[in-house]
Motif scaffolding. Structure first.
Motif, PDB file in Angstrom:
ATOM      1  N   PHE A   1       0.861  -1.182   0.000  1.00 18.11           N
ATOM      2  CA  PHE A   1       0.000   0.000   0.000  1.00 18.11           C
ATOM      3  C   PHE A   1       0.894   1.226   0.000  1.00 18.11           C
ATOM      4  O   PHE A   1       1.871   1.250   0.738  1.00 18.11           O
TER       5      PHE A   1
ATOM      6  N   PHE B   1      -9.786  -1.000   0.618  1.00 16.59           N
ATOM      7  CA  PHE B   1      -8.640  -0.336   1.245  1.00 16.59           C
ATOM      8  C   PHE B   1      -8.967   0.968   1.995  1.00 16.59           C
ATOM      9  O   PHE B   1      -8.214   1.365   2.869  1.00 16.59           O
ATOM     10  N   PHE B   2     -10.008   1.646   1.588  1.00 13.79           N
ATOM     11  CA  PHE B   2     -10.192   3.014   2.081  1.00 13.79           C
ATOM     12  C   PHE B   2     -11.419   3.242   2.973  1.00 13.79           C
ATOM     13  O   PHE B   2     -11.351   4.019   3.921  1.00 13.79           O
TER      14      PHE B   2
ATOM     15  N   TYR C   1     -11.186   1.990   6.779  1.00 18.25           N
ATOM     16  CA  TYR C   1     -10.063   2.654   7.455  1.00 18.25           C
ATOM     17  C   TYR C   1     -10.438   4.102   7.760  1.00 18.25           C
ATOM     18  O   TYR C   1     -10.223   4.613   8.866  1.00 18.25           O
ATOM     19  N   THR C   2     -11.011   4.746   6.772  1.00 13.52           N
ATOM     20  CA  THR C   2     -11.357   6.165   6.925  1.00 13.52           C
ATOM     21  C   THR C   2     -12.448   6.362   7.980  1.00 13.52           C
ATOM     22  O   THR C   2     -12.387   7.304   8.778  1.00 13.52           O
TER      23      THR C   2
ATOM     24  N   TRP D   1     -11.534   8.628  11.300  1.00 12.60           N
ATOM     25  CA  TRP D   1     -12.167   9.938  11.509  1.00 12.60           C
ATOM     26  C   TRP D   1     -13.507   9.855  12.221  1.00 12.60           C
ATOM     27  O   TRP D   1     -14.092  10.904  12.531  1.00 12.60           O
TER      28      TRP D   1
ATOM     29  N   ILE E   1      -7.908  14.993   1.649  1.00 12.92           N
ATOM     30  CA  ILE E   1      -7.306  13.880   2.405  1.00 12.92           C
ATOM     31  C   ILE E   1      -6.875  12.766   1.454  1.00 12.92           C
ATOM     32  O   ILE E   1      -5.830  12.147   1.631  1.00 12.92           O
TER      33      ILE E   1
ATOM     34  N   ARG F   1      -3.383  12.682  -0.170  1.00 13.61           N
ATOM     35  CA  ARG F   1      -2.192  12.208   0.535  1.00 13.61           C
ATOM     36  C   ARG F   1      -1.747  10.830   0.041  1.00 13.61           C
ATOM     37  O   ARG F   1      -0.615  10.435   0.253  1.00 13.61           O
ATOM     38  N   ILE F   2      -2.680  10.088  -0.540  1.00  6.21           N
ATOM     39  CA  ILE F   2      -2.382   8.699  -0.919  1.00  6.21           C
ATOM     40  C   ILE F   2      -2.327   8.593  -2.443  1.00  6.21           C
ATOM     41  O   ILE F   2      -3.355   8.691  -3.112  1.00  6.21           O
TER      42      ILE F   2
ATOM     43  N   TYR G   1       6.001   4.341   0.364  1.00 14.49           N
ATOM     44  CA  TYR G   1       4.851   5.187   0.732  1.00 14.49           C
ATOM     45  C   TYR G   1       5.036   6.599   0.193  1.00 14.49           C
ATOM     46  O   TYR G   1       4.081   7.246  -0.210  1.00 14.49           O
TER      47      TYR G   1
ATOM     48  N   ARG H   1      -3.870   0.764  12.560  1.00 10.61           N
ATOM     49  CA  ARG H   1      -2.590   0.283  12.045  1.00 10.61           C
ATOM     50  C   ARG H   1      -1.658  -0.109  13.178  1.00 10.61           C
ATOM     51  O   ARG H   1      -1.823   0.329  14.313  1.00 10.61           O
TER      52      ARG H   1
ATOM     53  N   TYR I   1      -4.695  15.371  14.870  1.00 11.11           N
ATOM     54  CA  TYR I   1      -5.139  15.623  13.499  1.00 11.11           C
ATOM     55  C   TYR I   1      -6.196  16.715  13.480  1.00 11.11           C
ATOM     56  O   TYR I   1      -6.959  16.862  14.430  1.00 11.11           O
TER      57      TYR I   1
ATOM     58  N   ARG J   1       0.388  22.563  12.583  1.00 15.13           N
ATOM     59  CA  ARG J   1      -0.832  21.821  12.274  1.00 15.13           C
ATOM     60  C   ARG J   1      -2.031  22.318  13.079  1.00 15.13           C
ATOM     61  O   ARG J   1      -3.108  22.524  12.547  1.00 15.13           O
TER      62      ARG J   1
ATOM     63  N   TYR K   1      -3.774  19.899   7.610  1.00 16.16           N
ATOM     64  CA  TYR K   1      -3.255  18.530   7.704  1.00 16.16           C
ATOM     65  C   TYR K   1      -1.834  18.528   7.138  1.00 16.16           C
ATOM     66  O   TYR K   1      -1.566  17.954   6.091  1.00 16.16           O
TER      67      TYR K   1
HETATM   68  N1  UDP Z   1      -6.324   5.893   4.299  1.00 10.24           N
HETATM   69  C1  UDP Z   1      -7.115   4.823   4.015  1.00 10.24           C
HETATM   70  N2  UDP Z   1      -6.573   3.577   4.039  1.00 10.24           N
HETATM   71  C2  UDP Z   1      -5.274   3.354   4.356  1.00 10.24           C
HETATM   72  C3  UDP Z   1      -4.463   4.470   4.649  1.00 10.24           C
HETATM   73  C4  UDP Z   1      -5.017   5.720   4.627  1.00 10.24           C
HETATM   74  O1  UDP Z   1      -8.305   4.969   3.751  1.00 10.24           O
HETATM   75  O2  UDP Z   1      -4.830   2.192   4.358  1.00 10.24           O
HETATM   76  C5  UDP Z   1      -6.933   7.249   4.300  1.00 10.24           C
HETATM   77  C6  UDP Z   1      -7.500   7.592   5.677  1.00 10.24           C
HETATM   78  O3  UDP Z   1      -8.623   8.421   5.535  1.00 10.24           O
HETATM   79  C7  UDP Z   1      -6.333   8.343   6.272  1.00 10.24           C
HETATM   80  C8  UDP Z   1      -5.847   9.146   5.089  1.00 10.24           C
HETATM   81  O4  UDP Z   1      -5.982   8.240   3.986  1.00 10.24           O
HETATM   82  O5  UDP Z   1      -6.748   9.133   7.334  1.00 10.24           O
HETATM   83  C9  UDP Z   1      -4.431   9.652   5.183  1.00 10.24           C
HETATM   84  O6  UDP Z   1      -3.555   8.579   5.387  1.00 10.24           O
HETATM   85  P1  UDP Z   1      -2.072   8.815   5.953  1.00 10.24           P
HETATM   86  O7  UDP Z   1      -1.349   7.516   5.858  1.00 10.24           O
HETATM   87  O8  UDP Z   1      -1.481   9.980   5.275  1.00 10.24           O
HETATM   88  O9  UDP Z   1      -2.398   9.149   7.465  1.00 10.24           O
HETATM   89  P2  UDP Z   1      -1.451   9.600   8.680  1.00 10.24           P
HETATM   90  O10 UDP Z   1      -0.152   8.879   8.564  1.00 10.24           O
HETATM   91  O11 UDP Z   1      -1.352  11.091   8.571  1.00 10.24           O
HETATM   92  O12 UDP Z   1      -2.250   9.163   9.868  1.00 10.24           O
END
Ligand code: UDP
Length: 369
Positions: A96, A152-153, A156-157, A161, A172, A175-176, A186, A286, A316, A348, A354
């Motif tokens: 990922f 994947f998303f 987790y999201t 949040w 947001i 970032r990915i 990454y 995670r 955050y 921040r 962010y």
């Molecule tokens: N995200 C996701 N799945 C993942 C990793 C990230 O859906 O496996 C989304 C989730 O909303 C997350 C955002 O992408 O808050 C940003 O991820 P990042 O890894 O940048 O988060 P951080 O390290 O800042 O916590």
């Protein structure tokens, strides 16, 4: 310009950068920090497993800004770590962000990198979303389609949040990255690594200057009238929560926190990458195994399991429409104060952005130019 007396509120990365830059301009700087340590959310230290742990979750420094990288190099040597993350999906550990190998392993297919763009275009074509995307969900689906989004998303999201992905900013998702090649890093920034000896060590070095004094366990809000006395300071740099500075005058902003469960195991290695994401299983988001990042050798290992939470140390900003609207009201006020010249808002929490670490430093540099 004559020497100014400056007050820095917060000794995290933003505050330490500001302190250093001001001291080097010839100003006198007093830094106050409510915690008993410097470093803010970059705070780290040696653990009982003989490896450095990040007390507020994994921090990986990466930047394309040479000026920012060069600034950091002055306060620490950096290792050559390239961050890698895996995601636990359908019982498999997959690379990922999504790249060619992720797709081939998940779907059990063997296609080349030239076919990935077309594959994803087909996935997107059979998905329903609003174009142009205006929220996190649509921004992801517009790149990978609903199937991969769900795997994947989505969950987790929601965990991260405690909000529906439709209510969160498309920013947001930015970032990915989504990769058509086999690059499983990454970040692909020009510069990447961790400061050898830790972030706290680097930040202490930033603050180590004859014109900087540091006061720990000092809460600005407990003695505000004292710190704000006319004539006491010529410049204040504030790095705390934006809404707190204004007594929540334009409404309360949400800040998301994380409960960190640190584990120490009598084994050399727990998982194959520094971070494994668990989008669909468990209540945590995670697990980080720190030794991958530092390459420290130890018979033990240290883990950090993250449970997102509404309360605790703010980590955050929550980019939904309501907060972004309130932020604008605060920004207008901030703009006026910054124009007047006596107060700056950086970092921040104070800018309600962010930011990554490099963006924090860049923002301080820009505001102090
Ligand atoms: N995200 C996701 N799945 C993942 C990793 C990230 O859906 O496996 C989304 C989730 O909303 C997350 C955002 O992408 O808050 C940003 O991820 P990042 O890894 O940048 O988060 P951080 O390290 O800042 O916590």
């Amino acid at each position: 310009m004559a020497m100014r007396k400056c007050l820095i509120i917060g000794a995290g990365l933003a505050g330490a950068t500001a302190a250093r830059l001001l001291a080097e301009k010839g100003d006198t700087v007093h830094v106050i920090e409510k915690q008993p340590h410097v470093g803010g959310n970059c705070y780290d230290g040696m653990s009982q497993a003989g490896v450095i742990i990040h007390k507020y979750g994994p921090h990986i420094f990466h930047t394309n800004m040479t000026e920012v990288w060069d600034f950091c190099q002055r306060f620490a040597d950096f290792n050559f770590y390239q961050h890698r993350v895996m995601s636990y999906v359908d019982g498999q550990l997959l690379p990922f962000p999504i790249n060619r190998d992720t797709i081939c392993q998940l779907f059990g297919i063997d296609i080349g990198i030239r076919e990935i763009e077309g594959f994803l275009a087909d996935e997107v074509a059979r998905s329903t979303y609003k174009n142009p995307p205006e929220n996190f969900r649509d921004a992801v689906i517009s790149q990978v389609g609903t199937y991969l989004y769900e795997k994947f998303f989505h969950n987790y999201t929601r965990k991260q949040w405690a909000a529906e992905p439709e209510s969160l900013s498309a920013e947001i998702a930015g970032r990915i990255p989504i990769r058509y090649n086999r690059d499983n890093r990454y970040f692909t920034d020009l510069y990447q690594g961790l400061p050898i000896g830790g972030y706290t060590h680097m930040i202490k070095n930033m603050l180590d200057h004859p014109s900087i004094t540091l006061e720990l366990n000092a809460d600005y809000f407990l003695a505000r009238s004292e710190y704000d006395k006319p004539g006491k300071y010529d410049l204040k740099v504030y790095t705390g929560k934006l809404d707190s500075y204004f007594d929540e005058a334009y409404g309360r902003l949400d800040y998301r926190s994380v409960k960190f469960d640190f584990r120490y195991l009598d084994q050399k290695q727990f998982q194959p990458a520094a971070v494994v994401n668990y989008p669909n299983d468990y209540a945590f988001t995670r697990i980080t195994e720190f030794k991958h990042m530092t390459n420290e050798q130890s018979d033990k290992t240290a883990l950090c399991i993250e449970y997102p939470s509404a309360d605790g140390v703010p980590s955050y900003v929550v980019l939904n429409q309501e907060n972004i609207g309130k932020r604008q009201a605060y920004f207008d006020h901030v703009h006026d104060l910054e124009e007047q010249g006596g107060t700056l808002f950086v970092g921040r929490l104070a800018e309600y952005r962010y930011y990554n670490m490099d963006q924090v430093i860049a923002s301080v540099m820009k505001k102090l130019k």
